[in-house]
Design an enzyme around this catalytic site. Structure first.
Site, short mmCIF file in Angstrom:
data_model
loop_
_atom_site.label_atom_id
_atom_site.label_comp_id
_atom_site.label_asym_id
_atom_site.label_seq_id
_atom_site.Cartn_x
_atom_site.Cartn_y
_atom_site.Cartn_z
N ASP A 64 7.09 31.45 39.39
CA ASP A 64 6.05 30.54 39.04
C ASP A 64 6.85 29.25 38.97
O ASP A 64 8.04 29.07 39.54
CB ASP A 64 5.68 30.78 37.23
CG ASP A 64 6.97 30.70 36.45
OD1 ASP A 64 8.19 30.58 36.81
OD2 ASP A 64 6.60 30.26 35.52
N TYR A 66 8.51 25.52 39.05
CA TYR A 66 9.85 24.73 38.11
C TYR A 66 9.19 24.14 36.89
O TYR A 66 8.00 23.51 36.90
CB TYR A 66 10.76 23.60 38.99
CG TYR A 66 11.43 24.24 40.06
CD1 TYR A 66 12.47 25.32 39.71
CD2 TYR A 66 11.09 23.81 41.26
CE1 TYR A 66 12.85 25.75 40.76
CE2 TYR A 66 12.02 24.41 42.31
CZ TYR A 66 13.14 25.22 42.03
OH TYR A 66 13.81 25.92 43.05
N PHE A 77 10.32 27.16 45.48
CA PHE A 77 11.67 27.05 45.41
C PHE A 77 12.07 25.42 45.77
O PHE A 77 13.09 24.80 45.82
CB PHE A 77 12.36 27.63 46.36
CG PHE A 77 12.38 29.28 46.06
CD1 PHE A 77 13.39 29.43 44.92
CD2 PHE A 77 11.62 30.38 46.63
CE1 PHE A 77 13.46 30.79 44.75
CE2 PHE A 77 11.82 31.41 46.15
CZ PHE A 77 12.58 31.85 45.37
N HIS A 186 17.24 38.30 44.18
CA HIS A 186 16.86 36.65 43.78
C HIS A 186 17.92 35.57 44.07
O HIS A 186 19.08 36.29 43.66
CB HIS A 186 16.23 36.22 42.57
CG HIS A 186 15.36 35.21 42.45
ND1 HIS A 186 16.26 33.98 42.07
CD2 HIS A 186 14.26 35.13 42.32
CE1 HIS A 186 15.10 33.06 41.99
NE2 HIS A 186 13.91 33.62 42.26
#
Length: 223
Positions: A64, A66, A77, A186
């Site tokens: 989701d 930031y 990202f 991740h």
């Protein structure tokens, strides 16, 4: 919300008429009216705007947006120029340097990747300020699953980069033999040392694209 108006519209048009989407639309509008929500409403669908379906070569799935001020702009990202590079992206840049020798940029805006065919898609497209995952379960997952299924149907070479367990749960939708799936932990500081570093996703992606006659991605982000 700025409407999707490229070839994604045809691929996703049925979704806009389903009951879940009306409920999602109403919920999101009310959230923007009454709370601070990220990204800005006009940026919600930026991943689709910047990377039309017919241009997608690579898919990077995030979770989701930031949730701090000024960060999110609709690409997973990525952050706007002038915003501090978040820790996960710091680690992505480190792996990019180790993998391909790219210089580490002084900003975190990944629009260049999106414009070359890297669909940078979060599975949830909005979030309340300072509340990670606060819009999980309101309907976005169903919408982005429809996008993933549309990508899976594309009859051409494509790379799916799945970092972390939430992204990897989408693998069950990806059964097209023409596509390459790359999985790794991740890039978050909590998990990057468990195998994200050294996974070489960028060189693997470009090797696959070149082997199938597709122009590779120029991953270098300019300062």
């Amino acid at each position: 919300m700025a409407a999707i108006n490229n070839d994604w519209l045809e691929a996703l048009k049925d979704e806009f008429h389903k009951p879940y989407y009306k409920k999602l639309f109403d919920t999101v509008n009310e959230e923007y009216r009454t709370r601070l929500i990220f990204p800005p409403a006009d940026d919600i669908f930026n991943a689709f705007h910047l990377t039309p379906l017919h241009k997608v070569k690579v898919v990077i799935l995030g979770q989701d947006p930031y949730h701090n001020n000024g960060q999110a702009h609709g690409l997973c990202f990525s952050v706007k120029k002038g915003v501090a590079v978040p820790p996960s992206l710091v680690n992505i840049y480190q792996e990019l340097q180790d993998d391909l020798g790219c210089d580490i940029p002084d900003h975190g805006c990944l629009t260049k990747w999106a414009e070359q065919g890297v669909l940078m898609l979060n599975t949830v497209l909005t979030v309340r300020a300072h509340q990670a995952n606060s819009h999980r379960g309101i309907g976005w997952e169903e919408f982005t699953d429809a996008a993933i299924m549309a990508l899976n149907k594309e009859d051409r070479p494509m790379v799916f980069i799945l970092w972390g367990a939430p992204a990897q749960r989408k693998e069950k939708m990806l059964n097209n033999p023409k596509h390459l799936i790359l999985k790794a932990p991740h890039p978050s500081p909590l998990s990057a040392y468990r195998g994200f570093f050294g996974s070489k996703p960028f060189s693997q992606t470009n090797t696959f694209l070149e082997n199938h006659g597709v122009e590779p991605i120029d991953w270098q982000i300019e300062p």
